[in-house]
Design a protein around this motif. Structure first.
Motif: not given
Length: 254
Positions: A247-251
């Protein structure tokens, strides 16, 4: 758009849905695997969300049934959550039309590391089940709040919603991680009926791909639920961290 049923990119998407089923049924967050996979093989953006929702819905239901059959759903809190999650999801979708998603993205860039620190700091989170120590009023209020706020998040933005539902059940209702995940799969399987119906009627679904991917997703969901029930927090906690990292990578890179 037509997509060849027996093609390399269909197989890669189906493989992604298999692993997403495992992740979804353990913590939630499978869309963080399937959506990038569909983008990577060239599926047009307008078909991705609908195809993803339709292909993953039955898998969520299979996982929910597996949890329910094993006694790992706290049905009272899950049923209280449902109507509030539906209301929240509708309002979140409406809010999405008037408020730029960018603001929530900035907020989540701060919150995801905080949530990760919370998980690391609370090593016993969800190890034991203490929901029976809570009053009826407390169960009703927390279940309603979980449904409304996280249903709103799912309707407004979506990625990682399953993980946040599960963490909320564990932290606020003191369910163990397996029952918290069971509740999450049950709630998401039911409220997904609305979004699946909407996408199915909109023409925004690649039905050949969705049908093929469903079989892979169901297999992954069954396997993931079985692993979570058998291994408990020992497998759930590492997958939680993996989903937060995705999720952090997507953000960051969206």
């Amino acid at each position: 758009m037509n997509i060849e049923l027996f093609s390399g990119r269909t197989f890669l998407c189906c493989l992604a849905f298999f692993f997403a089923g495992i992740v979804d049924s353990i913590t939630g967050g499978g869309g963080l695997i399937t959506i990038p996979a569909m983008l990577a093989v060239g599926i047009p953006v307008r078909f991705i969300t609908g195809t993803n929702q339709c292909a993953a819905w039955i898998g969520s239901g299979v996982a929910a049934f597996k949890y329910m059959k094993s006694g790992n759903i706290h049905l009272r809190s899950a049923l209280i959550t449902l109507p509030f999650a539906m209301i929240g999801s509708y309002l979140g979708a409406r809010l999405n039309l008037i408020v730029p998603v960018q603001y929530l993205r900035i907020f989540m860039l701060v919150m995801v590391p905080v949530i990760a620190l919370f998980i690391f700091a609370n090593k016993n989170l969800g190890e034991e089940d203490h929901v029976n120590e809570k009053s009826e009023t407390s169960i009703v209020l927390w279940s309603a709040l979980i449904g409304f706020l996280l249903g709103g998040y799912q309707g407004f933005y979506g990625p990682g919603a399953g993980l946040f539902f599960m963490l909320a059940y564990a932290a606020l209702l003191k369910l163990n991680l397996v029952r918290a995940t069971g509740n999450t799969r049950f709630v998401i399987a039911v409220i997904s009926v609305i979004s699946v119906s909407t996408y199915a009627a909109s023409g925004a679904v690649l039905w050949g791909l969705a049908t093929a991917a469903t079989f892979f997703n169901v297999a992954g969901s069954y396997l993931g639920a079985a692993l979570a029930i058998k291994k408990g927090a020992g497998i759930i906690r590492p997958i939680m961290i993996l989903v937060l990292a995705l999720l952090l990578a997507k953000l960051v890179f969206a």
